[in-house]
Scaffold this active site. Structure first.
Site, PDB file in Angstrom:
ATOM      1  N   GLU A 177       0.810  -1.231   0.000  1.00 49.63           N
ATOM      2  CA  GLU A 177       0.000   0.000   0.000  1.00 49.63           C
ATOM      3  C   GLU A 177       0.847   1.288   0.000  1.00 49.63           C
ATOM      4  OE1 GLU A 177      -2.895  -0.303   3.168  1.00 49.63           O
ATOM      5  OE2 GLU A 177      -3.617  -2.239   2.466  1.00 49.63           O
ATOM      6  N   GLU A 284      -5.628 -11.122  -0.624  1.00 47.79           N
ATOM      7  CA  GLU A 284      -6.390 -10.906   0.616  1.00 47.79           C
ATOM      8  C   GLU A 284      -7.890 -10.974   0.359  1.00 47.79           C
ATOM      9  OE1 GLU A 284      -4.931  -7.469   2.809  1.00 47.79           O
ATOM     10  OE2 GLU A 284      -2.866  -7.850   2.202  1.00 47.79           O
TER      11      GLU A 284
HETATM   12  C1  XIL Z   1      -5.272  -6.248   8.864  1.00 46.61           C
HETATM   13  C2  XIL Z   1      -5.532  -7.400   9.837  1.00 46.61           C
HETATM   14  O1  XIL Z   1      -6.462  -8.285   9.269  1.00 46.61           O
HETATM   15  C3  XIL Z   1      -6.027  -6.861  11.151  1.00 46.61           C
HETATM   16  O2  XIL Z   1      -6.121  -7.917  12.102  1.00 46.61           O
HETATM   17  C4  XIL Z   1      -5.106  -5.773  11.670  1.00 46.61           C
HETATM   18  O3  XIL Z   1      -5.694  -5.189  12.817  1.00 46.61           O
HETATM   19  C5  XIL Z   1      -4.870  -4.699  10.619  1.00 46.61           C
HETATM   20  O4  XIL Z   1      -4.399  -5.316   9.440  1.00 46.61           O
HETATM   21  N1  XIL Z   1      -4.371  -4.742   4.072  1.00 46.61           N
HETATM   22  C6  XIL Z   1      -3.328  -5.534   4.477  1.00 46.61           C
HETATM   23  C7  XIL Z   1      -3.470  -6.363   5.691  1.00 46.61           C
HETATM   24  O5  XIL Z   1      -2.315  -5.648   3.748  1.00 46.61           O
HETATM   25  O6  XIL Z   1      -2.240  -6.529   6.347  1.00 46.61           O
HETATM   26  C8  XIL Z   1      -4.496  -5.818   6.637  1.00 46.61           C
HETATM   27  O7  XIL Z   1      -4.672  -6.764   7.694  1.00 46.61           O
HETATM   28  C9  XIL Z   1      -5.788  -5.541   5.919  1.00 46.61           C
HETATM   29  C10 XIL Z   1      -5.586  -4.524   4.828  1.00 46.61           C
END
Ligand code: XIL
Length: 367
Positions: A177, A284
């Site tokens: 990101e 994801e």
């Molecule tokens: C999220 C997790 O799922 C949560 O448990 C944590 O509090 C915050 O991060 N993009 C990403 C992930 O690359 O690492 C994130 O994961 C969600 C958004």
């Protein structure tokens, strides 16, 4: 150029790389095409009929983000994970602030447990993530470090974490990101202190620490064709042109049933990234539903999952993995992060299959 001139040039380049490699903060731009890693050993196929077995028949990887606490405390979680998936991703425990809580301290316990679980079960590990603005630790942000010090910190972090798991993590989300919603480089401590070249450095140092790991740029909202995905494309195209050792792009896909990229747009985006010589992982995927879910929304959700995997399988040379952001709604972060939403994953809180699970199975079975 004749042969001896070419030989001299190669010697000069190699010497240069060797010398600059001696300075731990020295940024070594790689010239030419980044050597893509040698293919990793495929995961074990597992039990016939499971997602991981069916995926293996396509040379495709199917994965889930792992809640490290659930893995340790819930036997059903661990059993389901190893039965159904060929890839695991630490949901949180490899993020910078967690694994490197102060300049001199690393906390590898939970990350080691996950990597050991994967090798005990013939699974692969995607590393997530070396750099993410939301996990830049307070000690870096408030340390008033100058450029040289920040480069040193970044180098040490990457060399230590990637180096520790060398040969055991087949793919790393190196930078996560880095672009904001307008497609500009997001403000963070590294951009401010080092400049945009922090991205090139991170990939270069990760490659030095494990030349066989496949290195990814990972982001959200850039799955289809859009201003954001154009910005991602331009960023990674620049990396490729500068010879930075990037191997792939991770498309996160935190979507809803009413707001997700069309199959055609996803396909077009995968194809243009493949055109740069990059592979794609869906990293994801979760399809969150307004609560409470019902039979209709669960069916609509299943269709989104099916469209994504069908698109990937049709492009399987380029789209090599589908990773979901968890395995069961029991431990999903969705209700916490998106209030009013939930039921985003393919297994219900009892680990029983939802329509989305069956849709993935059908797609992998060619139905
Ligand atoms: C999220 C997790 O799922 C949560 O448990 C944590 O509090 C915050 O991060 N993009 C990403 C992930 O690359 O690492 C994130 O994961 C969600 C958004």
């Amino acid at each position: 150029m004749n042969t001896s001139a070419r030989r001299t040039l190669v010697v000069v380049i190699l010497l240069g790389m060797l010398l600059s490699g001696c300075q731990s903060t020295g940024f070594i731009p790689l010239t030419g095409d980044p050597a893509l890693p040698t293919p990793h050993t495929p995961p074990q196929a597992g039990t016939p009929g499971t997602l991981r077995y069916l995926a293996s028949q396509h040379g495709f990887l199917i994965g889930a983000a792992v809640d490290a606490k659930a893995l340790q405390s819930d036997p059903k979680y661990a059993q389901t994970l190893s039965r159904e998936f060929s890839v695991v991703v630490p949901e949180n425990v490899m993020k910078f602030a967690e694994i490197h809580p102060s300049r001199q301290t690393y906390n590898f316990t939970a990350a080691d447990q996950l990597v050991n679980f994967a090798s005990a079960n013939g699974m692969l590990v995607r590393g997530h993530t070396l750099l993410w603005y939301r996990e830049d630790p307070a000690w870096v942000k408030s340390g008033n470090y100058n450029k040289t010090q920040l480069e040193q910190i970044l180098h040490d972090h990457i060399a230590t974490v990637v180096g520790r798991y060398k040969g055991r993590i087949f793919a790393w989300d190196v930078v996560n990101e880095a672009l904001d919603d307008n497609g500009n480089l997001r403000d963070n401590v590294w951009l401010r202190g080092i400049g945009p070249q922090y991205i090139d450095m991170a990939f270069t140092w990760a490659h030095q620490a494990d030349p066989n790991a496949l290195l990814f740029y990972n982001d959200y909202n850039g799955e289809g064709m859009s201003a954001k995905s154009n910005a991602i494309y331009n960023l990674v195209k620049g990396l490729r042109e500068r010879g930075v050792p990037i191997g792939g792009v991770g498309l996160q896909m935190h979507v809803t049933v009413t707001n997700h990229p069309s199959a055609d747009d996803l396909k077009a985006n995968i194809e243009r990234l493949a055109g740069l010589g990059l592979v794609v992982h869906i990293t994801e995927l979760e399809v969150r539903l307004p609560q409470p879910a019902n039979a209709i929304s669960l069916e609509a959700q299943a269709q989104v999952y099916k469209d994504v995997i069908d698109t990937c399988l049709a492009e399987v040379k380029a789209c090599q993995a589908l990773v979901m952001w968890g395995l069961s709604d029991k431990y999903s972060s969705v209700p916490r992060i998106y209030p009013g939403f939930g039921s985003a994953l393919i297994l219900d809180p009892s680990f029983d299959p939802k329509p989305a699970y069956n849709a993935l199975k059908d797609a992998l079975s060619g139905k």
